[in-house]
Motif scaffolding. Structure first.
Motif, mmCIF file in Angstrom:
data_model
loop_
_atom_site.group_PDB
_atom_site.id
_atom_site.type_symbol
_atom_site.label_atom_id
_atom_site.label_comp_id
_atom_site.label_asym_id
_atom_site.label_seq_id
_atom_site.Cartn_x
_atom_site.Cartn_y
_atom_site.Cartn_z
ATOM 1 N N ASP A 246 0.854 -1.195 0.000
ATOM 2 C CA ASP A 246 0.000 0.000 0.000
ATOM 3 C C ASP A 246 0.887 1.242 0.000
ATOM 4 O O ASP A 246 1.514 1.575 1.011
ATOM 5 N N PRO A 247 0.950 1.945 -1.151
ATOM 6 C CA PRO A 247 1.854 3.098 -1.235
ATOM 7 C C PRO A 247 1.311 4.361 -0.575
ATOM 8 O O PRO A 247 1.953 5.406 -0.624
ATOM 9 N N THR A 248 0.135 4.277 0.047
ATOM 10 C CA THR A 248 -0.469 5.485 0.631
ATOM 11 C C THR A 248 -0.212 5.610 2.133
ATOM 12 O O THR A 248 -0.695 6.535 2.772
ATOM 13 N N ARG A 249 0.539 4.687 2.697
ATOM 14 C CA ARG A 249 0.793 4.699 4.144
ATOM 15 C C ARG A 249 1.737 5.846 4.500
ATOM 16 O O ARG A 249 2.674 6.150 3.756
ATOM 17 N N GLU A 250 1.471 6.475 5.631
ATOM 18 C CA GLU A 250 2.398 7.488 6.145
ATOM 19 C C GLU A 250 3.044 6.967 7.423
ATOM 20 O O GLU A 250 2.410 6.259 8.197
ATOM 21 N N PHE A 251 4.308 7.316 7.600
ATOM 22 C CA PHE A 251 5.007 6.920 8.821
ATOM 23 C C PHE A 251 5.946 8.054 9.212
ATOM 24 O O PHE A 251 6.714 8.541 8.384
ATOM 25 N N ALA A 252 5.853 8.466 10.455
ATOM 26 C CA ALA A 252 6.687 9.568 10.970
ATOM 27 C C ALA A 252 6.582 10.803 10.074
ATOM 28 O O ALA A 252 7.575 11.463 9.777
ATOM 29 N N GLY A 253 5.366 11.053 9.611
ATOM 30 C CA GLY A 253 5.114 12.265 8.834
ATOM 31 C C GLY A 253 5.525 12.210 7.378
ATOM 32 O O GLY A 253 5.424 13.207 6.664
ATOM 33 N N ALA A 254 5.990 11.052 6.928
ATOM 34 C CA ALA A 254 6.416 10.941 5.527
ATOM 35 C C ALA A 254 5.726 9.743 4.869
ATOM 36 O O ALA A 254 5.452 8.739 5.533
ATOM 37 N N PRO A 255 5.443 9.843 3.564
ATOM 38 C CA PRO A 255 4.815 8.702 2.887
ATOM 39 C C PRO A 255 5.778 7.527 2.780
ATOM 40 O O PRO A 255 6.987 7.713 2.628
#
Length: 295
Positions: A246-255
């Motif tokens: 899933d390329p739409t996940r965000e982590f620590a404020g970044a995609p």
């Protein structure tokens, strides 16, 4: 009333189904499914999913696509296309399938086989969209990172068929057509879960070059697969399969990309960011199972 009674007594099953020639599950061209799934309409346990499960089990035994039932693979790839479209539209399908020639061919053949004529026409339009990008732009798109995905011009171009796909699937439903096609298929071979598991083992064990295939697969595995395997081992679980990115996940404020996978304990996903690979439970963004260094 006699007529009514007569019609009521007509067999509800077509005669052909009763006279179905029994296909052995040891036949490479058999479409092997769990017998409990044949009549199910539960998408998690219907005949389409049962076929997918058996083929995934074969893949896990290092059996190649060209050594499997091509008819079973047509159903498998059509459902992969449907899943990817539902998850993120045509751009995601192109990205995650790597626009692999075998996938494209099997989807074309599968859509034709199950009678999804309008879906096939729309897919051909998608094929033309990919062709219109040209080789360099397609290569560029296939190298897209999660960070760049949202603003990719190629992604925007490939989205052109998405809305029509979703509208069309309301009337020409791929899952229903796929299900009906498998149920009526002359090569269908329903079996118990135990017999299926034994058949998967048999096919895997009789590969003359099994050790070489295992070594090659492990060496060639992409980074995300190696990290998922390591996380699952760290968590003391057993990996079933990787299901989707899933390329739409965000982590620590970044995609970033979330890689979803199934283990013997259910659904999880992995994020590879900041020098760490982190395993999360289900779709949760906070429920961490474990993490490992991922330089």
């Amino acid at each position: 009333s006699d007529h009514t009674a007569y019609f009521v007594r007509l067999p509800t099953q077509p005669i052909a189904a009763k006279e179905r020639k029994m296909v052995s599950i040891t036949d490479r061209n058999a479409i092997v499914v769990d017998e409990s799934a044949v009549d199910s309409t539960d998408p998690d346990n219907d005949i389409v999913q049962a076929n997918i499960d058996f083929l995934n089990d074969l893949l896990a035994q290092y059996i190649r696509f060209d050594e499997m039932s091509q008819e079973a693979l047509r159903s498998y790839e059509v459902d992969y296309y449907l899943t990817q479209m539902n998850n993120g539209g045509f751009p995601q399908f192109v990205l995650n399938s790597r626009w692999h020639g075998d996938s494209v061919r099997l989807i074309r053949e599968g859509l034709a086989a199950i009678g999804a004529e309008r879906h096939l026409a729309l897919f051909e339009e998608g094929v033309r969209l990919v062709a219109s990008l040209g080789e360099a732009r397609l290569k560029n798109f296939l190298a897209t990172t999660a960070h760049d995905y949202g603003k990719s011009a190629e992604r925007a171009a490939l989205e052109a068929i998405d809305d029509r796909f979703f509208a069309l699937d309301q009337t020409e439903n791929l899952r229903s057509l796929n299900r009906a096609w498998l149920r009526a298929h002359p090569a269908l071979a329903p079996a118990s879960a135990e017999r299926m598991a034994a058949e998967v083992r048999r096919r895997g064990e009789q590969l003359p070059d099994r050790a070489a295939r295992i070594a090659a697969a492990e060496a060639a595995a992409p980074r995300y697969i190696k990290l998922i395997r390591a996380l699952v081992a760290e968590a003391g679980q057993r990996l079933d399969r990787v299901t989707a990115g899933d390329p739409t996940r965000e982590f620590a404020g970044a995609p970033t990309i979330a890689w979803y996978f199934l283990t013997d304990q259910g659904l999880f996903h992995m994020v590879d960011a900041g020098g760490k690979a982190i395993m999360f439970r289900g779709r949760s963004t906070t429920d961490r199972v474990c993490e490992i260094d991922a330089p």
